[in-house]
Design a protein around this motif. Sequence first.
Motif, PDB file in Angstrom:
ATOM      1  N   UNK A 356       0.991  -1.312   0.047  1.00 34.78           N
ATOM      2  CA  UNK A 356       0.044   0.035   0.159  1.00 34.78           C
ATOM      3  C   UNK A 356       0.834   1.285   0.043  1.00 34.78           C
ATOM      4  N   UNK A 357       1.969   1.318   0.837  1.00 33.94           N
ATOM      5  CA  UNK A 357       2.549   2.417   0.686  1.00 33.94           C
ATOM      6  C   UNK A 357       3.257   2.787  -0.597  1.00 33.94           C
ATOM      7  N   UNK A 358       3.617   1.832  -1.778  1.00 29.56           N
ATOM      8  CA  UNK A 358       4.157   2.156  -2.816  1.00 29.56           C
ATOM      9  C   UNK A 358       3.037   2.373  -4.020  1.00 29.56           C
ATOM     10  N   UNK A 359       1.672   2.360  -3.400  1.00 27.77           N
ATOM     11  CA  UNK A 359       0.525   2.378  -4.554  1.00 27.77           C
ATOM     12  C   UNK A 359       0.541   4.205  -5.034  1.00 27.77           C
ATOM     13  N   UNK A 360       0.505   4.221  -6.316  1.00 23.44           N
ATOM     14  CA  UNK A 360       0.403   5.751  -6.760  1.00 23.44           C
ATOM     15  C   UNK A 360      -0.970   5.933  -7.331  1.00 23.44           C
ATOM     16  N   UNK A 361      -1.612   5.237  -8.270  1.00 25.42           N
ATOM     17  CA  UNK A 361      -2.716   5.365  -9.093  1.00 25.42           C
ATOM     18  C   UNK A 361      -3.821   5.867  -8.224  1.00 25.42           C
ATOM     19  N   UNK A 362      -4.300   5.065  -7.257  1.00 25.80           N
ATOM     20  CA  UNK A 362      -5.269   5.651  -6.323  1.00 25.80           C
ATOM     21  C   UNK A 362      -5.245   7.081  -5.854  1.00 25.80           C
ATOM     22  N   UNK A 363      -3.968   7.486  -5.412  1.00 24.73           N
ATOM     23  CA  UNK A 363      -3.740   8.668  -4.631  1.00 24.73           C
ATOM     24  C   UNK A 363      -4.079   9.467  -5.664  1.00 24.73           C
ATOM     25  N   UNK A 364      -3.546   9.423  -6.840  1.00 25.63           N
ATOM     26  CA  UNK A 364      -3.556  10.419  -8.058  1.00 25.63           C
ATOM     27  C   UNK A 364      -5.187  10.814  -8.236  1.00 25.63           C
ATOM     28  N   UNK A 365      -6.070   9.612  -8.261  1.00 27.97           N
ATOM     29  CA  UNK A 365      -7.350  10.079  -8.433  1.00 27.97           C
ATOM     30  C   UNK A 365      -8.084  10.778  -7.244  1.00 27.97           C
ATOM     31  N   UNK A 366      -7.527  10.552  -6.160  1.00 26.18           N
ATOM     32  CA  UNK A 366      -8.233  11.365  -4.748  1.00 26.18           C
ATOM     33  C   UNK A 366      -7.512  12.595  -4.815  1.00 26.18           C
ATOM     34  N   UNK A 367      -6.593  13.101  -5.504  1.00 26.71           N
ATOM     35  CA  UNK A 367      -6.127  14.511  -5.374  1.00 26.71           C
ATOM     36  C   UNK A 367      -5.024  14.705  -4.691  1.00 26.71           C
ATOM     37  N   UNK A 383      -2.367  16.732   2.092  1.00 27.55           N
ATOM     38  CA  UNK A 383      -1.355  16.325   2.182  1.00 27.55           C
ATOM     39  C   UNK A 383      -0.678  15.588   0.903  1.00 27.55           C
ATOM     40  N   UNK A 384       0.362  15.433   0.819  1.00 26.18           N
ATOM     41  CA  UNK A 384       0.835  14.343  -0.241  1.00 26.18           C
ATOM     42  C   UNK A 384       1.298  13.072   0.305  1.00 26.18           C
ATOM     43  N   UNK A 385       1.834  12.281  -0.513  1.00 33.09           N
ATOM     44  CA  UNK A 385       2.638  10.910  -0.040  1.00 33.09           C
ATOM     45  C   UNK A 385       3.686  10.647  -0.894  1.00 33.09           C
ATOM     46  N   UNK A 386       4.690   9.883  -0.356  1.00 33.37           N
ATOM     47  CA  UNK A 386       5.999   9.621  -1.334  1.00 33.37           C
ATOM     48  C   UNK A 386       5.635   9.268  -2.829  1.00 33.37           C
ATOM     49  N   UNK A 387       4.806   8.297  -2.963  1.00 36.59           N
ATOM     50  CA  UNK A 387       4.753   7.997  -4.543  1.00 36.59           C
ATOM     51  C   UNK A 387       4.351   9.202  -5.196  1.00 36.59           C
ATOM     52  N   UNK A 388       3.027   9.950  -4.716  1.00 34.65           N
ATOM     53  CA  UNK A 388       2.709  10.854  -5.498  1.00 34.65           C
ATOM     54  C   UNK A 388       3.657  12.238  -5.686  1.00 34.65           C
ATOM     55  N   UNK A 389       4.612  12.227  -4.596  1.00 36.15           N
ATOM     56  CA  UNK A 389       5.664  13.496  -4.626  1.00 36.15           C
ATOM     57  C   UNK A 389       6.465  12.990  -5.747  1.00 36.15           C
ATOM     58  N   UNK A 390       7.146  11.689  -5.796  1.00 41.28           N
ATOM     59  CA  UNK A 390       7.954  11.290  -6.773  1.00 41.28           C
ATOM     60  C   UNK A 390       6.971  11.609  -8.173  1.00 41.28           C
ATOM     61  N   UNK A 391       6.021  11.335  -8.538  1.00 37.79           N
ATOM     62  CA  UNK A 391       5.292  11.805  -9.592  1.00 37.79           C
ATOM     63  C   UNK A 391       5.352  13.192  -9.904  1.00 37.79           C
ATOM     64  N   UNK A 392       5.094  14.081  -8.899  1.00 38.86           N
ATOM     65  CA  UNK A 392       5.006  15.682  -9.059  1.00 38.86           C
ATOM     66  C   UNK A 392       6.442  16.093  -9.242  1.00 38.86           C
ATOM     67  N   UNK A 393       7.485  15.334  -8.502  1.00 40.55           N
ATOM     68  CA  UNK A 393       8.991  16.219  -9.008  1.00 40.55           C
ATOM     69  C   UNK A 393       9.444  15.626 -10.246  1.00 40.55           C
ATOM     70  N   UNK A 394       9.007  14.479 -10.662  1.00 42.81           N
ATOM     71  CA  UNK A 394       9.645  13.961 -12.108  1.00 42.81           C
ATOM     72  C   UNK A 394       9.089  14.767 -13.118  1.00 42.81           C
ATOM     73  N   UNK A 395       7.655  15.423 -13.009  1.00 46.05           N
ATOM     74  CA  UNK A 395       7.177  15.978 -14.083  1.00 46.05           C
ATOM     75  C   UNK A 395       7.537  17.393 -13.840  1.00 46.05           C
ATOM     76  N   UNK A 396       8.122  17.878 -12.755  1.00 44.14           N
ATOM     77  CA  UNK A 396       8.686  19.370 -12.768  1.00 44.14           C
ATOM     78  C   UNK A 396       9.638  19.768 -13.938  1.00 44.14           C
ATOM     79  N   UNK A 397       9.619  21.126 -14.315  1.00 46.90           N
ATOM     80  CA  UNK A 397      10.386  21.552 -15.286  1.00 46.90           C
ATOM     81  C   UNK A 397      11.831  21.803 -14.779  1.00 46.90           C
ATOM     82  N   UNK A 398      12.001  22.263 -13.666  1.00 46.17           N
ATOM     83  CA  UNK A 398      13.229  22.574 -13.088  1.00 46.17           C
ATOM     84  C   UNK A 398      14.274  21.176 -13.240  1.00 46.17           C
ATOM     85  N   UNK A 399      15.304  21.253 -13.635  1.00 44.94           N
ATOM     86  CA  UNK A 399      16.006  19.963 -13.498  1.00 44.94           C
ATOM     87  C   UNK A 399      16.713  19.590 -12.221  1.00 44.94           C
ATOM     88  N   UNK A 400      16.909  20.409 -11.313  1.00 46.55           N
ATOM     89  CA  UNK A 400      17.391  20.135  -9.871  1.00 46.55           C
ATOM     90  C   UNK A 400      16.229  18.994  -9.320  1.00 46.55           C
TER      91      UNK A 400
END
Length: 434
Positions: A356-367, A383-400
């Motif tokens: 459950x800790x690594x699930x991402x798809x359900x968290x994206x749908x509930x906001x 709040x966010x969660x670690x899987x959704x944070x990974x998704x957000x950061x990977x899609x960010x435009x900043x290279x860092x």
Amino acid sequence: MTDATPDIFDRPADAGRAGRLQAGLKKRYAREKRFKAYGIMAVAVAIGFLTLLLFRIIEQGHTAFYAHEVTLPVYMDPARIDQAYPEGTNFELLVAEQELARLGVQDDAAGTQARAMRSLFSSELKYRAADMVRDNPEIIGKTVTIVAPASDEADLYYKGEISIETPADQRRLSDAQIGWLDRIKAEGAVRTHFNGALFTNGDSTEPELAGVLGAVIGSALMLMVTAVIAIPVGIGAAVYLEEFSPKNRITDLIEVNINNLAAVPSIVYGLLGVALFINWMHLPRSSPLVGGLVLALMALPTIIIATRSSLKSVPPSIREAALAMGASRTQTVFQHVLPLAMPGVMTGAIISMAHALGETAPLLLIGMVSFVPGIPHSVVEPTGALPSLVYIWENASERAFHERTAAAIIVLLTFMIVMNAAAILLRRRFERRW
């Protein structure tokens, strides 16, 4: 009459049979060797891919665990500092202009060079300077030393991720800015340190200030809700189905559906969570409460199946002996069978929590994919969660943000490895061999 007995393999038919037997044995041994070789090759390939994955993640993310700070001498100009409201002072521009003057760089009327210099330092600089003025107003009119984090692009340059040889259209730092950074570092004003902000800050729009603390706490709150709901309900359902329920078509149908629910894609649970918990029950969106409820629905089938398997592994003689001594059916189950099955039950529960800790798809749908900069303090705050944070950061435009994405993956994998290791240790510690 002679006592000599002829050898059975002296006859041609027997010799041919022995040859076929030897050839069959050689083929069987060869098949066994090939099977072992295939198994070793499969394990080696799996380990190779896992090693490659971990190496790539660590290679990309290890630089996020250290950062650079710049020590700057700053004259606290009384004409430009608002003592009553220090936060309203443009300390970034003040520092940039003084740094340009110290380096002997002439700015134009539009302040182009000052803006370029200001972009080399994080916005944290103004908050630190304002705190210094607020805590000690006597520094106004004096020259003080301010330690400020380097901006994301400057930090990447000091880490070797950006080079002067890189084409200008592929980097956000100009040649002049790179020259300034080299001069500042040559003066000994740049210090490399462990990036504690990665673990003490929440999410931020500035990569050098972004951290995983908010997502870690959000994931912990979400798992707490999941464990409080899924583990008792799952164990209770499994005990009833395995020990008390009548064996009929209804229970058979329930068992089939439980097995099918374990294979349902996680995104379906996300859709169910949106329809049930948000649209119908009107629970707060993007909260650990909703995330925990959705993940509890996902974890229930796994916990039920693992618990039933553990109960089945307890020998029937345990039940028969307890009943023979006068124990009731309930006493037999809860005082004898369930304690003996508890290692497997605990293992299944922990593994389901790790999944459950690594699930991402359900968290994206509930906001939980939205930007939440703060640290949550309850299960109903966004709040966010670690899987959704990974998704957000990977899609960010900043290279860092990309290196911080890998760092967040390392943190997530660490939690999952710890949870799975705990499951293995608990099972080995309390498991009984029958």
